[in-house]
Design a protein around this motif. Structure first.
Motif, PDB file in Angstrom:
ATOM      1  N   ASN A 204       0.814  -1.139  -0.122  1.00  0.00           N
ATOM      2  CA  ASN A 204      -0.097  -0.270  -0.143  1.00  0.00           C
ATOM      3  C   ASN A 204       1.029   1.289   0.157  1.00  0.00           C
ATOM      4  O   ASN A 204       1.799   1.412   0.690  1.00  0.00           O
ATOM      5  N   LEU A 205       0.321   2.240  -0.725  1.00  0.00           N
ATOM      6  CA  LEU A 205       1.179   3.468  -0.944  1.00  0.00           C
ATOM      7  C   LEU A 205       0.474   4.764  -0.316  1.00  0.00           C
ATOM      8  O   LEU A 205      -0.787   4.828  -0.564  1.00  0.00           O
ATOM      9  N   VAL A 206       1.189   5.710   0.186  1.00  0.00           N
ATOM     10  CA  VAL A 206       0.493   6.859   0.730  1.00  0.00           C
ATOM     11  C   VAL A 206       1.175   8.149   0.049  1.00  0.00           C
ATOM     12  O   VAL A 206       2.056   7.973  -0.596  1.00  0.00           O
ATOM     13  N   LYS A 207       0.275   9.229   0.089  1.00  0.00           N
ATOM     14  CA  LYS A 207       0.887  10.239  -0.753  1.00  0.00           C
ATOM     15  C   LYS A 207       2.050  10.814  -0.032  1.00  0.00           C
ATOM     16  O   LYS A 207       2.520  10.578   1.135  1.00  0.00           O
ATOM     17  N   GLY A 208       3.166  11.173  -1.036  1.00  0.00           N
ATOM     18  CA  GLY A 208       4.378  11.598  -0.564  1.00  0.00           C
ATOM     19  C   GLY A 208       4.464  13.208  -0.365  1.00  0.00           C
ATOM     20  O   GLY A 208       3.542  13.706  -0.417  1.00  0.00           O
ATOM     21  N   ASP A 209       5.334  13.538   0.287  1.00  0.00           N
ATOM     22  CA  ASP A 209       5.757  14.866   0.950  1.00  0.00           C
ATOM     23  C   ASP A 209       6.462  15.570   0.158  1.00  0.00           C
ATOM     24  O   ASP A 209       7.147  16.659   0.674  1.00  0.00           O
ATOM     25  N   GLY A 210       7.197  15.133  -0.945  1.00  0.00           N
ATOM     26  CA  GLY A 210       8.146  15.788  -1.903  1.00  0.00           C
ATOM     27  C   GLY A 210       9.617  15.478  -1.525  1.00  0.00           C
ATOM     28  O   GLY A 210      10.548  15.816  -2.240  1.00  0.00           O
ATOM     29  N   ASP A 211       9.626  14.758  -0.487  1.00  0.00           N
ATOM     30  CA  ASP A 211      10.990  14.324  -0.123  1.00  0.00           C
ATOM     31  C   ASP A 211      11.232  12.804  -0.791  1.00  0.00           C
ATOM     32  O   ASP A 211      10.878  11.900   0.171  1.00  0.00           O
ATOM     33  N   ALA A 212      11.787  12.594  -1.819  1.00  0.00           N
ATOM     34  CA  ALA A 212      11.587  11.113  -2.077  1.00  0.00           C
ATOM     35  C   ALA A 212      12.577  10.135  -1.365  1.00  0.00           C
ATOM     36  O   ALA A 212      11.883   8.872  -1.171  1.00  0.00           O
TER      37      ALA A 212
END
Length: 252
Positions: free
Chosen positions: A184-192
């Motif tokens: 399962n994946l969640v929304k990223g925060d821009g910090d890969a």
């Protein structure tokens, strides 16, 4: 005195029978729920990297697991896939050309890993009643899906191959007999890549919380089952005592 001893023996027999039945049910439930699963130490973020742990239980009482083959989704190619060494096992990653190249960190990727296979060395295996874990580092994760379905094939010494490839059921649906591992994946925060310190802390907290929760849930479930089985055993034995007393009561 003989009637009293007979009642005690009946009580003991009733409790033993029901206790054995309770353990049989518990053991069967454990076997039925075991399957290959995928997990991460912290929530896997879209666009980021993560470690994936594949947990592989051995479900056969008379044969060991000697190979695991994982298939990565072609529709979501992963530019970076690396394996962690597992003592007694050899890992091989096979790449395929992409129908449509993708761009990752400013460079074009024309091929990606499609399968990873772990094969046991001679003398190694996952034995009956055992499990093993296989780790991958993957990324960048896609940002246009909330799930990665990771079909797996489990091969036994007997030659049997079990396909864990059924997709996740619709909401409210029953779990399939052989579900594929799902990430399962969640929304990223821009910090890969994320902060190493924050990631390590999250991994530790997640592991401790999961372990505590699992232990607590298991203890409560087993405790409740034990009380229920004990109560049934006492009821059965008490009935036997009453029947024994009635059978031995002289008639007028």
């Amino acid at each position: 005195m003989s009637m009293k001893r007979s009642g005690v023996r009946a009580l003991a027999r009733g409790g033993a029978v029901l206790t054995a039945a309770g353990f049989l049910v518990l053991g069967t439930a454990g076997l039925a729920s075991a399957h290959v699963t995928a997990s991460t130490p912290a929530p896997a973020k879209q666009g980021g990297y993560t470690k994936v742990t594949l947990r592989v239980p051995n479900e056969r009482p008379d044969s060991g697991t000697i190979k695991l083959e994982l298939t990565l989704p072609a529709e979501y190619p992963l530019a970076s896939v690396s394996t962690k060494p597992v003592p007694g096992w050899k890992a091989v990653a096979v790449k395929e050309k992409l129908a449509t190249p993708v761009t990752s960190h400013g460079r074009e990727v024309t091929e990606a890993v499609r399968t990873v296979t772990w094969t046991a060395d001679p003398g190694s295996r996952i034995g009956p009643g055992e499990f093993n874990e296989f780790d991958l580092s993957i990324g960048p994760l896609p940002d246009n899906t909330e799930q990665l379905v990771l079909p797996a094939k489990q091969t036994y010494e007997s030659g049997e191959v079990v396909d864990w490839n059924a997709p996740p059921p619709a909401e409210g649906g029953d779990e399939p007999e052989r579900p594929a591992p799902v990430l399962n994946l969640v929304k990223g925060d821009g910090d890969a890549h994320g902060s190493p310190t924050a990631t390590a802390t999250a991994e530790t907290d997640s592991h401790d919380a999961s372990a505590a929760s699992a232990t607590d849930d298991t203890a409560r479930w087993l405790g409740g089952a034990g009380l229920a089985v004990g109560a049934l055993g006492l009821g059965f034995g008490a009935g036997a005592v009453l029947r024994s007393r009635r059978a031995g009561k002289p008639t007028a």
